[in-house]
Write a protein that holds these residues in place. Structure first.
Motif, PDB file in Angstrom:
ATOM      1  N   LYS A  46       6.041 -14.092  41.021  1.00  0.00           N
ATOM      2  CA  LYS A  46       6.280 -15.149  41.413  1.00  0.00           C
ATOM      3  C   LYS A  46       5.703 -15.439  42.578  1.00  0.00           C
ATOM      4  N   VAL A  47       5.720 -14.746  43.568  1.00  0.00           N
ATOM      5  CA  VAL A  47       4.911 -15.140  45.010  1.00  0.00           C
ATOM      6  C   VAL A  47       3.446 -15.447  44.510  1.00  0.00           C
ATOM      7  N   PHE A  48       2.723 -14.578  43.822  1.00  0.00           N
ATOM      8  CA  PHE A  48       1.488 -14.625  43.271  1.00  0.00           C
ATOM      9  C   PHE A  48       1.163 -16.183  42.944  1.00  0.00           C
ATOM     10  N   HIS A  49       2.209 -16.657  41.957  1.00  0.00           N
ATOM     11  CA  HIS A  49       2.015 -17.924  41.333  1.00  0.00           C
ATOM     12  C   HIS A  49       2.407 -18.989  42.281  1.00  0.00           C
ATOM     13  N   ILE A  50       2.831 -18.959  43.178  1.00  0.00           N
ATOM     14  CA  ILE A  50       2.904 -19.888  44.316  1.00  0.00           C
ATOM     15  C   ILE A  50       1.764 -19.924  45.117  1.00  0.00           C
ATOM     16  N   LEU A  51       1.011 -18.795  45.284  1.00  0.00           N
ATOM     17  CA  LEU A  51      -0.219 -18.610  46.254  1.00  0.00           C
ATOM     18  C   LEU A  51      -1.342 -19.276  45.281  1.00  0.00           C
ATOM     19  N   ASP A  52      -1.312 -19.300  43.941  1.00  0.00           N
ATOM     20  CA  ASP A  52      -2.179 -19.557  43.086  1.00  0.00           C
ATOM     21  C   ASP A  52      -2.219 -20.992  42.879  1.00  0.00           C
ATOM     22  N   LYS A  53      -2.710 -21.712  44.088  1.00  0.00           N
ATOM     23  CA  LYS A  53      -2.568 -23.424  44.038  1.00  0.00           C
ATOM     24  C   LYS A  53      -3.178 -23.869  42.756  1.00  0.00           C
ATOM     25  N   ASP A  54      -4.295 -23.384  42.239  1.00  0.00           N
ATOM     26  CA  ASP A  54      -4.797 -24.330  41.098  1.00  0.00           C
ATOM     27  C   ASP A  54      -4.454 -23.911  39.863  1.00  0.00           C
ATOM     28  N   ARG A  55      -3.361 -22.615  39.902  1.00  0.00           N
ATOM     29  CA  ARG A  55      -3.013 -22.224  38.489  1.00  0.00           C
ATOM     30  C   ARG A  55      -3.945 -21.681  37.633  1.00  0.00           C
ATOM     31  N   SER A  56      -4.844 -21.218  38.087  1.00  0.00           N
ATOM     32  CA  SER A  56      -5.888 -20.397  37.366  1.00  0.00           C
ATOM     33  C   SER A  56      -5.697 -19.029  36.785  1.00  0.00           C
ATOM     34  N   GLY A  57      -4.642 -18.466  37.290  1.00  0.00           N
ATOM     35  CA  GLY A  57      -4.422 -17.234  37.241  1.00  0.00           C
ATOM     36  C   GLY A  57      -4.935 -16.205  37.874  1.00  0.00           C
ATOM     37  N   PHE A  58      -5.659 -16.572  38.815  1.00  0.00           N
ATOM     38  CA  PHE A  58      -6.316 -15.991  40.080  1.00  0.00           C
ATOM     39  C   PHE A  58      -6.201 -16.732  41.476  1.00  0.00           C
ATOM     40  N   ILE A  59      -6.344 -15.809  42.502  1.00  0.00           N
ATOM     41  CA  ILE A  59      -6.344 -16.377  43.830  1.00  0.00           C
ATOM     42  C   ILE A  59      -7.821 -16.188  44.476  1.00  0.00           C
ATOM     43  N   GLU A  60      -8.690 -17.414  44.665  1.00  0.00           N
ATOM     44  CA  GLU A  60      -9.851 -17.454  44.726  1.00  0.00           C
ATOM     45  C   GLU A  60      -9.986 -17.518  46.350  1.00  0.00           C
ATOM     46  N   GLU A  61     -11.185 -17.264  46.883  1.00  0.00           N
ATOM     47  CA  GLU A  61     -11.364 -17.201  48.447  1.00  0.00           C
ATOM     48  C   GLU A  61     -11.144 -18.663  48.962  1.00  0.00           C
ATOM     49  N   LYS A  97     -12.373 -13.017  43.050  1.00  0.00           N
ATOM     50  CA  LYS A  97     -11.131 -13.500  42.895  1.00  0.00           C
ATOM     51  C   LYS A  97     -10.012 -12.325  42.819  1.00  0.00           C
ATOM     52  N   ILE A  98      -8.922 -12.718  43.018  1.00  0.00           N
ATOM     53  CA  ILE A  98      -7.863 -11.832  42.999  1.00  0.00           C
ATOM     54  C   ILE A  98      -6.861 -11.824  41.629  1.00  0.00           C
ATOM     55  N   GLY A  99      -6.695 -11.147  40.900  1.00  0.00           N
ATOM     56  CA  GLY A  99      -5.791 -11.161  39.717  1.00  0.00           C
ATOM     57  C   GLY A  99      -4.495 -10.767  40.094  1.00  0.00           C
ATOM     58  N   ILE A 100      -3.692 -10.927  39.042  1.00  0.00           N
ATOM     59  CA  ILE A 100      -2.356 -10.544  39.535  1.00  0.00           C
ATOM     60  C   ILE A 100      -1.969  -9.154  39.359  1.00  0.00           C
ATOM     61  N   ASP A 101      -2.657  -8.348  38.690  1.00  0.00           N
ATOM     62  CA  ASP A 101      -2.603  -6.913  38.449  1.00  0.00           C
ATOM     63  C   ASP A 101      -2.677  -6.220  39.862  1.00  0.00           C
ATOM     64  N   GLY A 102      -2.340  -5.202  40.058  1.00  0.00           N
ATOM     65  CA  GLY A 102      -2.272  -4.236  41.192  1.00  0.00           C
ATOM     66  C   GLY A 102      -1.229  -4.523  42.311  1.00  0.00           C
ATOM     67  N   ARG A 103      -1.244  -3.889  43.370  1.00  0.00           N
ATOM     68  CA  ARG A 103      -0.273  -4.002  44.342  1.00  0.00           C
ATOM     69  C   ARG A 103      -0.783  -4.663  45.685  1.00  0.00           C
ATOM     70  N   TRP A 104      -1.645  -5.332  45.609  1.00  0.00           N
ATOM     71  CA  TRP A 104      -2.319  -6.204  46.788  1.00  0.00           C
ATOM     72  C   TRP A 104      -1.233  -6.797  47.421  1.00  0.00           C
ATOM     73  N   LEU A 105      -0.434  -7.641  46.756  1.00  0.00           N
ATOM     74  CA  LEU A 105       0.573  -8.468  47.704  1.00  0.00           C
ATOM     75  C   LEU A 105       1.632  -7.389  48.326  1.00  0.00           C
ATOM     76  N   GLN A 106       1.873  -6.162  47.891  1.00  0.00           N
ATOM     77  CA  GLN A 106       2.802  -5.377  48.427  1.00  0.00           C
ATOM     78  C   GLN A 106       2.000  -4.481  49.567  1.00  0.00           C
ATOM     79  N   GLY A 107       0.625  -4.856  50.353  1.00  0.00           N
ATOM     80  CA  GLY A 107      -0.078  -4.482  51.354  1.00  0.00           C
ATOM     81  C   GLY A 107      -1.027  -3.283  50.669  1.00  0.00           C
ATOM     82  N   GLY A 108      -1.015  -2.888  49.322  1.00  0.00           N
ATOM     83  CA  GLY A 108      -1.900  -2.301  49.099  1.00  0.00           C
ATOM     84  C   GLY A 108      -3.225  -3.037  48.626  1.00  0.00           C
TER      85      GLY A 108
END
Length: 117
Positions: A46-61, A97-108
């Motif tokens: 849910k946090v990832f989707h909030i940060l993904d402003k363009d709703r592409s499924g990725f967080i870009e630079e 770009k950063i995908g939703i997989d992984g533990r990046w938003l948890q600091g990893g």
């Protein structure tokens, strides 16, 4: 959905304040301070989707530069150096770009598998 529906407003304020100085951003510490390490994978998505402003499924630079504003409207822009460091930490396959997989938003890091549950 607002970020404060998922995370404590007080923790967000403290974390954004802790990194208000230019070139001070540390994603691991920030994500820990806002409480993401304690969140379920569902909440992380849910946090990832909030940060993904363009709703592409990725967080870009270009979205990363404004990541603090994703947590609170008065967050500062990250510098180019901070943005590139953050992208490198989360970009699992080097595609910029950063995908939703992984533990990046948890600091990893998405590039290093985590053994934490």
């Amino acid at each position: 959905m607002a970020m404060t529906d998922l995370l404590s407003a007080a923790e967000i304020k403290a974390a954004v304040g802790a990194f208000s100085a230019a070139e001070s951003f540390c994603h691991k510490k920030f994500f820990e301070m806002v409480g993401l390490k304690k969140k379920s994978q569902e909440d992380i998505k849910k946090v990832f989707h909030i940060l993904d402003k363009d709703r592409s499924g990725f967080i870009e630079e270009d979205e990363l530069k404004f990541i603090l504003q994703g947590f609170t409207p008065n967050g500062r822009d990250l510098s180019d150096k901070e943005t590139k460091t953050l992208l490198a930490a989360g970009d699992k396959d080097g595609d910029g770009k950063i995908g939703i997989d992984g533990r990046w938003l948890q600091g990893g890091s998405n590039s290093v598998p985590s053994t934490e549950v």
